[in-house]
Design a protein around this motif. Structure first.
Motif, PDB file in Angstrom:
ATOM      1  N   PHE A  25     102.073  24.328  38.996  1.00 27.64           N
ATOM      2  CA  PHE A  25     102.133  23.121  39.818  1.00 27.64           C
ATOM      3  C   PHE A  25     103.458  23.100  40.578  1.00 27.64           C
ATOM      4  CE2 PHE A  25      99.733  21.699  35.909  1.00 27.64           C
ATOM      5  CZ  PHE A  25      98.522  22.085  36.437  1.00 27.64           C
TER       6      PHE A  25
ATOM      7  N   PHE B 213      95.593  32.050  35.974  1.00 28.70           N
ATOM      8  CA  PHE B 213      94.871  32.240  37.228  1.00 28.70           C
ATOM      9  C   PHE B 213      95.486  33.374  38.031  1.00 28.70           C
ATOM     10  CE2 PHE B 213      93.710  28.116  35.855  1.00 28.70           C
ATOM     11  CZ  PHE B 213      92.443  27.901  36.339  1.00 28.70           C
TER      12      PHE B 213
ATOM     13  N   ALA C  53      93.426  24.539  37.073  1.00 27.19           N
ATOM     14  CA  ALA C  53      94.403  24.836  36.032  1.00 27.19           C
ATOM     15  C   ALA C  53      94.658  23.596  35.185  1.00 27.19           C
ATOM     16  CB  ALA C  53      95.696  25.338  36.666  1.00 27.19           C
ATOM     17  N   ALA C  54      94.807  22.454  35.871  1.00 28.31           N
ATOM     18  CA  ALA C  54      95.060  21.209  35.135  1.00 28.31           C
ATOM     19  C   ALA C  54      93.901  20.901  34.203  1.00 28.31           C
ATOM     20  CB  ALA C  54      95.280  20.064  36.120  1.00 28.31           C
ATOM     21  N   ARG C  55      92.674  21.116  34.694  1.00 27.93           N
ATOM     22  CA  ARG C  55      91.490  20.843  33.860  1.00 27.93           C
ATOM     23  C   ARG C  55      91.467  21.792  32.665  1.00 27.93           C
ATOM     24  NH1 ARG C  55      87.895  17.602  33.626  1.00 27.93           N
ATOM     25  NH2 ARG C  55      86.006  18.422  34.551  1.00 27.93           N
ATOM     26  N   SER C  56      91.759  23.069  32.906  1.00 27.49           N
ATOM     27  CA  SER C  56      91.693  24.027  31.798  1.00 27.49           C
ATOM     28  C   SER C  56      92.797  23.753  30.793  1.00 27.49           C
ATOM     29  CB  SER C  56      91.803  25.458  32.329  1.00 27.49           C
ATOM     30  OG  SER C  56      93.150  25.790  32.575  1.00 27.49           O
ATOM     31  N   LEU C  57      93.879  23.099  31.252  1.00 25.32           N
ATOM     32  CA  LEU C  57      94.970  22.799  30.328  1.00 25.32           C
ATOM     33  C   LEU C  57      94.714  21.511  29.556  1.00 25.32           C
ATOM     34  CD1 LEU C  57      97.955  23.730  32.632  1.00 25.32           C
ATOM     35  CD2 LEU C  57      97.201  24.946  30.606  1.00 25.32           C
ATOM     36  N   GLY C  58      93.558  20.890  29.797  1.00 27.62           N
ATOM     37  CA  GLY C  58      93.185  19.752  28.967  1.00 27.62           C
ATOM     38  C   GLY C  58      93.198  18.416  29.673  1.00 27.62           C
ATOM     39  N   ALA C  59      93.403  18.388  30.999  1.00 27.21           N
ATOM     40  CA  ALA C  59      93.448  17.117  31.702  1.00 27.21           C
ATOM     41  C   ALA C  59      92.038  16.702  32.111  1.00 27.21           C
ATOM     42  CB  ALA C  59      94.332  17.232  32.934  1.00 27.21           C
ATOM     43  N   THR C  60      91.743  15.401  31.979  1.00 25.06           N
ATOM     44  CA  THR C  60      90.478  14.904  32.519  1.00 25.06           C
ATOM     45  C   THR C  60      90.553  14.978  34.030  1.00 25.06           C
ATOM     46  OG1 THR C  60      91.339  12.672  32.624  1.00 25.06           O
ATOM     47  CG2 THR C  60      90.217  13.294  30.600  1.00 25.06           C
TER      48      THR C  60
ATOM     49  N   PHE D 228     102.895  19.975  30.493  1.00 21.73           N
ATOM     50  CA  PHE D 228     101.692  19.286  30.973  1.00 21.73           C
ATOM     51  C   PHE D 228     100.524  19.328  29.984  1.00 21.73           C
ATOM     52  CE2 PHE D 228      97.742  19.044  33.392  1.00 21.73           C
ATOM     53  CZ  PHE D 228      97.919  17.869  34.087  1.00 21.73           C
ATOM     54  N   PRO D 229     100.128  20.513  29.490  1.00 25.16           N
ATOM     55  CA  PRO D 229      99.002  20.527  28.548  1.00 25.16           C
ATOM     56  C   PRO D 229      99.304  19.757  27.262  1.00 25.16           C
ATOM     57  CG  PRO D 229      99.996  22.703  28.742  1.00 25.16           C
ATOM     58  CD  PRO D 229     100.575  21.861  29.821  1.00 25.16           C
TER      59      PRO D 229
ATOM     60  N   VAL E  90      99.043  15.830  28.150  1.00 17.25           N
ATOM     61  CA  VAL E  90      97.689  15.287  28.246  1.00 17.25           C
ATOM     62  C   VAL E  90      96.987  15.303  26.894  1.00 17.25           C
ATOM     63  CG1 VAL E  90      97.409  15.909  30.668  1.00 17.25           C
ATOM     64  CG2 VAL E  90      96.692  17.516  28.910  1.00 17.25           C
ATOM     65  N   ARG E  91      97.552  16.034  25.944  1.00 16.11           N
ATOM     66  CA  ARG E  91      97.006  15.994  24.594  1.00 16.11           C
ATOM     67  C   ARG E  91      97.679  14.922  23.755  1.00 16.11           C
ATOM     68  NH1 ARG E  91      95.805  20.822  26.275  1.00 16.11           N
ATOM     69  NH2 ARG E  91      93.947  21.849  25.479  1.00 16.11           N
TER      70      ARG E  91
ATOM     71  N   HIS F 120      88.084  20.502  30.185  1.00 15.88           N
ATOM     72  CA  HIS F 120      89.293  20.026  29.500  1.00 15.88           C
ATOM     73  C   HIS F 120      89.093  19.830  28.019  1.00 15.88           C
ATOM     74  CE1 HIS F 120      87.235  16.230  30.473  1.00 15.88           C
ATOM     75  NE2 HIS F 120      87.861  15.734  29.449  1.00 15.88           N
TER      76      HIS F 120
ATOM     77  N   THR G  53      93.050  12.475  35.322  1.00 21.73           N
ATOM     78  CA  THR G  53      94.452  12.861  35.097  1.00 21.73           C
ATOM     79  C   THR G  53      94.844  13.994  36.040  1.00 21.73           C
ATOM     80  OG1 THR G  53      94.105  12.326  32.786  1.00 21.73           O
ATOM     81  CG2 THR G  53      96.103  13.502  33.332  1.00 21.73           C
TER      82      THR G  53
END
Lengths: 435, 359
Positions: free
Chosen positions: B90, B84, A335-342, B101-102, B105-106, B76, A345
Motif C-alpha cells: 500500500f 502479488f 491484497a487487502a482482502r487476502s490479508l483479512g480485510a472485509t 494491516f493484516p 483488521v484481525r 478475507h 475495510t
C-alpha cells in the motif's frame, strides 16, 4: 591513437577547458543560459497574453476596490485632462481632525468647490462617488452646484437653507473618507459595515445588510453542491476507471456530453423539467405522488440552483477522480482482502486514501467554480437562489458601483486563495491531479 | 503431515461459459509442501491460484483447505497469505503500517502488533526500514516486505503469484534461495505460480506443469526433467531433442521405432500407442555420447554448428533427418574435437530415449 587524444585534454592545470581555451564550466553555463532564453522566448507570447488579459485587469480591479478618486479629481472624457477638484474642502479636512463640527470656513470651501465643479461639469461624478456611501448625495451635489454661484455669505446658513441634509455629520464623514486617494470603504460595505460620524466602524442597519448573508449562502450552497457532486461522481468515476475499455469509453462520452452542450441549453432544460407545470411535477401528479394543488416548487429557489449547478459541475468532479482512480492497481484491494480485510475495510483503509488527491482536486475545482458561478443561479435561482456573483454582476451592470463590485470580487478571490493555501497545507499542491 | 491440506477436486473454471480455462483439475498437496504451478501464459495456473485465494469462483468442483470446503468463503476469511506479482504494497502506508494491516483488521492489540511486525521485519532482514514508504525501497526490498506481510499473520498457506517476475536475474536467484529457506524454516505450505522453469526446479518440492487448463504432470523436479510423461513436459522443461517416429514392435518396456530417414532405433516405451502408431522420441542433449560406434542406437551425425559456452560446448547436428539435434559436450580436458561439416558417430542409451505422444 591513445597518445593524440590524451594530449587534447589538459590534465596539469586542474580546470577543464574547451577546444578554444575557454573554461569548460563557463562555456557550459553560457550554453545552458541560451537554451533557457530560447525556451523563454517560446512562452513569451503566452506570458504577454496572460499579463494583458488576466493579471493587468485583476490588478486594476483590485486597485479599483480600494480607490475611486472621483471625489478628488475629474477626468475630462473628451480631452483626458485630469483636474483636481474639492481642493478647498480637502484642505479643510487636512487641517481639522475627524469629527470636527464643520465651521463657516468649511462651508465656504464647500461652496467654492461646488462652483468649481459646475465650471468643469464634474458635480455628477463627485456626487455619485459620495452617493455610494451616503445615498441621496448625488442630487444634493447636482442641485448644490447649480445654485452655489448665487449663494451669499454666511455660506453655512445659505447651504442649510438650500438643503438641511448638508449638516448631517454622516455626510461630512463620507466626504472626509472619500477625499483620500485610497479607502477601505468599499471593503467595509462589502461586509455590511459602515463608518459612523466619528469614523468608527459599525454594522449597517439590518434591512440594508445583504452581502454577508449572500456570502454565507454562496458558501453553504457551494459546499452542498461540492458534496453532492462528490457523492454522485465517486461511483461513476470508479466505474469509468474499472470497466473494460469499450464500456468505459461509452460512459466517458456520457460524462462529457454536458461539456458539448451549451450551458444555456442545459440550464433552460432544467427549467423545463423542474418548473411547477414542468415534466417532473406532471409525472409526479399523474402517478399520484402529489396532488395537483401541491405541485413542488423546485425552481426559482435554492433547490433549483443546487440541482442545476450540481448537474453542470459534475464532470469537473468526475474527471479528476477518474484520473486518480485509473492508475490505482486493483491488486491493492485484492491484497487487502487476502490479508483479512472485509470489502468495506479494504475500501476505507486502502482505496479511499489512495483517491484523496482526486477527491481534493475535484472538490477544490467544483467549489471554486460554484462560488463564482453566475449564469445558472441568475436563470434558475429566483430571488432566494442568487449567489454573490449575481450581486457583483448587478453592481457592474446596473448600479455601476464598480468599486463595490471589485471589493466583493476581491473578498471572493481572497477567500479562494485562503482555500488554496489550506489545500496546499493539508493535501499538498503536488498531489493535485486535474485530468 | 496430512496428505490432503489443499485439495482441488474436479475443479473447472470458465469465464465466458463457452471455453474452459481450467479443465477437470485434481490436485492434493500435503501440509508443508512447496508446490509450483508452472506453465506458459494462458495455461490456467494463475486462475487456479485466484480460485484458491478466493478472487475467482470455480464454476464446477470443490476446493478444500484443511478438510473444509472453501468455495463459498470470501477471501478475507480464508486466512491465506498472498504475495502479488507487483508486490501490491500500500503506497500511502509505511512499511510497518503495511505489515500491521493484516494484524489490525484481525483486531490484535497494539503491543502484539508491534512485536509481530518487528519479528517479521527481522525475518526478512529489513528491521531498519519500518518507517519508510514502499516507494523509497528497491525492488528486492519491496519483495521482502511483501513476503513479510504475507507471513506476518502466521497463515498456514501462502500463495505467490510470480513474485520475482519484476526483479533482475541476479536478485531473482538470490530471492529464490531466500524464499526456499523461509519455507524450510517456517514449515509453511506454499503454492507458487511462475512461468520460469528454472525457478520452479530450484525451489519446489513438486511442480505441476500446466498447459491448456490441464495439469500435464505433477512430480518432483528431478522426475519432471528426467522422466517427462509427455511431449509437452519434455519440451517445456529443459532442452529436448525430438525425433518423430513410428512404432514397429513392442517388447516389454522397449519399443522398436522407424525414424524419418528409414533407420530404426530402440526407445523406452512411456506414452506411445500400439504398433503402427506415430510417436515422438525425446532425448536430452547431455545424454548423447559422441564418438562411440557400439550399441543399438549408434548412428551418424553431421556437424552443422559449434557454439562455445565455456563450461560446455553446444553442437548442432543432423541426426535421423533432424537438423536441430543438439548435443552438449562437457568442456573436459580430453573432450572430442569436432569441426563443422564433418560426420561423427553418436549413440545413446535406450532408457534415455523416451517414446512419447506425437505432437
Amino acid at each position: 591513437m591513445a597518445d593524440t587524444t590524451s594530449s587534447d585534454i589538459p590534465t596539469d592545470s586542474g580546470t577543464l577547458q574547451t577546444a578554444d581555451g575557454r573554461p569548460l564550466k563557463a562555456a557550459l553555463a553560457t550554453a545552458q543560459r541560451s537554451a533557457r532564453n530560447r525556451a523563454f522566448y517560446l512562452v513569451l507570447p503566452l506570458l504577454l497574453f496572460v499579463v494583458v488579459t488576466f493579471i493587468f485587469p485583476i490588478g486594476q480591479m483590485l486597485m479599483r476596490s480600494v480607490s475611486d478618486p472621483r471625489f478628488i479629481e475629474h477626468v475630462d472624457l473628451g480631452t483626458g485632462e485630469v483636474t483636481p477638484i474639492m481642493v478647498g474642502l480637502r484642505t479643510w479636512f487636512d487641517e481639522n481632525p475627524a469629527g470636527t463640527e464643520p465651521d463657516e470656513a468649511a462651508y465656504a470651501a464647500l461652496v467654492a468647490d461646488l462652483v468649481h465643479l459646475r465650471e468643469i461639469r464634474a458635480q455628477g461624478n463627485a456626487g455619485t462617488r459620495i452617493n455610494y456611501v451616503y445615498p441621496g448625495a448625488r442630487s444634493m451635489f447636482t442641485g448644490g452646484a447649480r445654485r452655489a454661484g448665487r449663494l451669499e455669505p454666511p455660506f453655512k446658513d445659505a447651504i442649510l437653507d438650500m438643503d438641511e441634509d448638508w449638516a448631517d455629520p454622516a455626510l461630512w464623514q463620507t466626504m472626509r473618507s472619500s477625499s483620500g486617494r485610497y479607502t477601505a470603504d468599499f471593503y467595509l460595505a462589502a461586509i455590511d459595515r459602515e463608518r459612523d460620524a466619528q469614523g468608527n466602524i459599525q454594522k449597517v442597519d439590518e434591512e440594508r445588510a445583504i452581502y454577508l448573508l449572500l456570502f454565507e449562502r454562496t458558501l453553504i450552497l457551494s459546499v452542498v453542491i461540492t458534496l453532492l457532486t462528490l457523492i454522485l461522481g465517486f461511483p461513476v468515476a470508479f466505474l469509468l476507471a474499472t470497466l473494460p475499455l469499450r464500456y468505459s469509453n461509452v460512459l466517458m462520452i456520457l460524462v462529457l456530453l454536458p461539456f458539448w452542450t451549451s450551458l444555456l441549453v442545459r440550464t433552460t432544460s432544467w427549467i423545463v423539467l423542474l418548473q411547477t407545470q414542468g415534466v417532473v411535477n406532471d409525472i409526479a401528479v399523474s402517478v399520484g405522488l402529489i396532488t395537483d394543488e401541491s405541485r413542488l416548487q423546485m425552481i426559482y429557489n435554492q433547490t433549483g440552483t443546487v440541482i442545476a449547478m450540481t448537474h453542470i459541475l459534475l464532470p469537473f468532479m468526475i474527471l479528476p477522480l477518474y484520473s486518480v482512480m485509473r492508475p490505482i492497481n486493483p491488486s491493492y484491494v485484492r491484497a487487502a482482502r487476502s490479508l483479512g480485510a472485509t470489502s468495506w475495510t479494504a475500501f476505507r483503509r486502502i482505496y479511499l486514501p489512495l483517491t484523496i488527491p482526486g477527491i481534493a482536486a475535484g472538490s477544490l475545482l467544483v467549489f471554486i467554480l460554484a462560488v463564482g458561478y453566475y449564469i445558472t443561479p441568475a436563470l434558475v435561482g429566483g430571488s432566494r437562489g442568487q449567489l454573490i456573483s449575481n450581486l457583483i454582476a448587478f453592481h457592474m451592470q446596473n448600479s455601476l458601483n464598480w468599486s463595490l463590485a471589485a471589493a466583493l470580487a476581491g473578498l471572493l478571490l481572497g477567500g479562494i486563495l485562503i482555500l488554496y493555501w489550506l489545500y496546499d497545507r493539508l493535501v499538498g499542491i503536488d498531489n493535485l491531479k486535474l485530468g | 503431515m496430512s496428505g490432503e491440506f489443499v485439495v482441488f477436486d474436479r475443479v473447472q473454471k470458465s469465464y465466458d461459459g463457452e471455453t474452459l480455462v481450467v479443465k477437470d483439475l485434481n490436485l492434493a498437496m500435503p501440509k508443508g509442501e512447496f508446490l509450483t504451478m508452472l506453465g506458459p501464459s494462458g495455461s490456467g495456473k494463475t486462475t487456479c491460484l485466484m480460485m484458491l485465494a478466493g478472487f475467482e469462483t470455480a464454476t464446477h468442483g470443490e476446493i478444500r483447505l484443511d478438510g473444509r470446503e472453501i468455495n463459498n468463503i470470501p477471501p478475507h476469511k480464508r486466512g491465506i497469505g498472498m504475495v502479488f506479482q507487483n508486490y501490491a504494497l500500500f503506497p500511502h502506508l509505511t512499511v510497518s503500517e503495511n505489515l500491521a494491516f493484516p494484524l489490525e483488521v484481525r483486531g490484535l492489540g497494539k503491543s502484539d502488533r508491534e512485536a509481530k511486525v518487528k519479528r517479521a521485519l527481522e525475518m526478512v532482514q529489513m528491521s531498519e526500514f519500518g518507517v519508510r514508504r514502499p516507494a523509497q525501497l528497491s525492488g528486492g526490498q519491496q519483495q521482502r516486505i511483501a513476503l513479510a506481510r504475507a507471513l506476518v499473520f502466521d497463515p498456514d498457506l501462502v500463495l505467490m503469484d510470480e513474485p520475482l517476475g519484476a526483479l533482475d536475474k541476479q536478485l531473482r536467484e538470490h530471492m529464490q534461495y531466500e524464499i526456499k529457506h523461509l519455507h524450510e524454516n517456517l514449515g509453511i505450505t506454499v503454492v507458487y505460480v511462475t512461468h520460469d522453469q528454472s525457478e520452479a526446479l530450484t525451489m519446489s518440492d513438486r511442480v505441476a506443469v500446466f498447459n491448456d487448463g490441464v495439469i500435464q504432470q505433477l512430480a518432483p523436479p528431478d522426475t519432471l526433467y528426467e522422466a517427462p510423461d509427455n511431449s509437452f513436459v519434455a519440451q517445456f522443461i529443459g532442452e529436448n531433442n525430438k525425433l518423430p517416429a513410428k512404432v514397429v514392435s513392442k517388447e516389454g518396456d522397449t519399443v522398436q521405432v522407424t525414424l524419418q530417414d528409414g533407420k530404426t532405433c530402440q526407445a523406452l516405451s512411456v506414452n506411445c500407442g500400439a504398433v503402427g502408431s506415430d510417436t515422438m522420441i525425446s532425448i536430452r542433449p547431455e545424454r548423447v555420447t559422441l564418438g562411440a560406434s557400439s550399441g543399438a542406437n549408434a548412428t551418424d551425425g553431421e556437424v552443422n554448428e559449434i557454439i562455445y559456452l565455456g563450461d560446455h560446448i553446444r553442437c548442432r547436428l543432423s541426426v535421423h533427418g533432424n537438423d536441430e539435434f543438439i548435443v552438449k559436450i562437457p568442456n573436459s580436458a580430453d573432450h572430442p574435437q569436432l569441426k563443422v561439416g564433418e560426420t561423427t558417430q553418436i549413440t545413446w542409451h535406450t532408457a534415455d530415449a523416451r517414446a512419447l505422444d506425437p505432437i
